[in-house]
Design a protein around this motif. Structure first.
Motif, short mmCIF file in Angstrom:
data_model
loop_
_atom_site.label_atom_id
_atom_site.label_comp_id
_atom_site.label_asym_id
_atom_site.label_seq_id
_atom_site.Cartn_x
_atom_site.Cartn_y
_atom_site.Cartn_z
N HIS A 108 0.86 -1.19 0.00
CA HIS A 108 0.00 0.00 0.00
C HIS A 108 0.89 1.24 0.00
O HIS A 108 2.06 1.18 0.35
N GLY A 109 0.33 2.36 -0.37
CA GLY A 109 1.08 3.61 -0.31
C GLY A 109 2.06 3.76 -1.45
O GLY A 109 1.73 3.50 -2.60
N ASN A 110 3.27 4.18 -1.14
CA ASN A 110 4.29 4.44 -2.15
C ASN A 110 4.92 3.12 -2.58
O ASN A 110 5.82 2.60 -1.93
N TRP A 111 4.46 2.57 -3.68
CA TRP A 111 4.92 1.28 -4.15
C TRP A 111 6.04 1.36 -5.18
O TRP A 111 6.64 0.36 -5.54
N ALA A 112 6.39 2.56 -5.66
CA ALA A 112 7.40 2.70 -6.71
C ALA A 112 8.75 2.09 -6.35
O ALA A 112 9.36 1.42 -7.19
N PRO A 113 9.27 2.25 -5.13
CA PRO A 113 10.58 1.65 -4.82
C PRO A 113 10.57 0.13 -4.87
O PRO A 113 11.61 -0.49 -5.06
N HIS A 131 9.64 -0.78 -9.15
CA HIS A 131 10.63 -0.35 -10.15
C HIS A 131 11.73 -1.38 -10.38
O HIS A 131 12.06 -1.68 -11.53
#
Length: 58
Positions: free
Chosen positions: A21-26, A29
């Motif tokens: 959930h939340g900031n999944w980009a790291p 990617h």
């Protein structure tokens, strides 16, 4: 979250993060980066196989 790769014949599940959930980009990617590298490696391997088959036909 689930990462899928849509191919001509099927869709392949690359990875699943059930609690993401939340900031999944790291997290996502690197998976996409690895898939890009895998595609490049498969392209080189396919070209090498075609060349080997062509040379073997002589």
């Amino acid at each position: 979250m689930t990462a899928r790769l849509g191919l001509a014949a099927i869709t392949v599940v690359l990875a699943t993060w059930p609690s993401l959930h939340g900031n999944w980009a790291p997290v996502v990617h690197p998976t996409l980066y690895e898939v890009t590298g895998l595609h490049a490696a498969l392209t080189v391997a396919t070209d090498a196989l075609h060349l080997a088959n062509h040379l073997a036909s002589f």
